[in-house]
Scaffold this active site. Structure first.
Site, short mmCIF file in Angstrom:
data_model
loop_
_atom_site.label_atom_id
_atom_site.label_comp_id
_atom_site.label_asym_id
_atom_site.label_seq_id
_atom_site.Cartn_x
_atom_site.Cartn_y
_atom_site.Cartn_z
N ASN A 34 66.76 -40.46 31.40
CA ASN A 34 67.15 -41.77 30.89
C ASN A 34 67.74 -41.62 29.50
O ASN A 34 67.80 -40.52 28.96
CB ASN A 34 65.95 -42.73 30.91
N ARG A 35 68.19 -42.70 28.93
CA ARG A 35 69.02 -42.65 27.72
C ARG A 35 68.25 -42.72 26.40
O ARG A 35 68.86 -42.88 25.35
CB ARG A 35 70.06 -43.78 27.77
#
Ligand code: CTP
Ligand code: CA
Length: 229
Positions: A34-35
């Site tokens: 994820n970011r």
């Protein structure tokens, strides 16, 4: 909110902060991730160290240098993050879960690199839910008096507004404070700024206007400190 002078008001306290985003491997070279940049967690660790705390920072896949005076433990997966956070939390006065653990992992990790099929077909990836670290430490409560803080990035949906969903999440996780980001408008990922509402299990609501992640970190430690015995 600039702190010109930082008083050592967390001296003698041990705090644990998690940061970054976990990776869940499909095979030796691929993962689901994820970011999360880790910036907010690192700001929390730096702020606590500046205020005199002994800090354990459990960092998942973060491309940031180790903050001075902080013990950094590097992990990749949610299972590793859980093990390190739970172990450090056993001696901690406060735990702040700023990390973004992947909610799911592939049910099996292929030992060999997954190859493309000649017929153009694509594999189906079966997922298993990961352990919920915050829920575990918030409901086990192995250290009475410990202050436990979660983060939640929410958009409202058909079942409730951002704050309604956050209130429910705070209760479900068993944490003392939940730092809520309204992400309906756009991404905060990698941004140097943040704005938040801090909800407390004791009913308090603290609005933190847009400012640096360091400023938000100091407000979070203020709220933690006010709840430590
Ligand atoms: N969290 C955790 N372990 C997980 C997932 C989340 O400890 N497996 C923590 C995060 O670090 C964060 C808080 O729980 O502090 C809230 O994360 P969030 O993703 O909003 O909660 P979820 O329970 O995963 O709910 P959702 O279905 O909204 O993603
Ligand atoms: Ca989640």
């Amino acid at each position: 909110l600039a702190r010109g002078t930082t008083s050592p008001d967390l001296a003698g306290r041990h705090v644990v902060v998690s940061a970054g985003g976990t990776r869940e491997y499909l095979d030796p070279v691929r993962f689901l991730g994820n970011r999360s940049s880790g910036l907010q967690g690192y700001a929390l660790a730096r702020a606590a160290a500046a205020r005199g705390a002994e800090v354990t920072l459990v960092a998942a896949n973060v491309a940031l240098p180790d903050p001075a005076g902080v013990k950094v433990v590097r992990v990749e997966t949610t299972a590793q993050l859980r093990d390190e956070v739970v172990s450090a939390a056993a001696s901690a006065d406060a735990v702040v879960m700023a990390a973004a653990p992947a909610d799911f992992r592939p049910t099996g990790v292929s030992e060999a690199k997954i190859k493309k099929a000649a017929d153009g077909s694509a594999p189906t990836i079966e997922l298993t839910q990961n352990p919920d670290i915050l829920h575990q430490i918030g409901t086990d409560r192995v250290r009475p008096g410990q202050v436990i803080v979660g983060f939640a990035a929410e958009t409202g949906d058909a079942t409730g507004s951002v704050l309604e969903l956050a209130r429910t999440k705070l209760a479900r996780k068993g944490c003392d404070l939940l730092v809520v980001n309204d992400v309906s408008g756009g991404a905060v990922f990698g941004s140097p700024d943040n704005e938040a509402v801090i909800l407390a299990a004791d009913g308090a609501v603290v609005d933190v206007p847009r400012g640096s992640k360091a400023a938000l970190a100091h407000v979070i430690w203020d709220e933690v400190l006010g709840r430590l015995g």
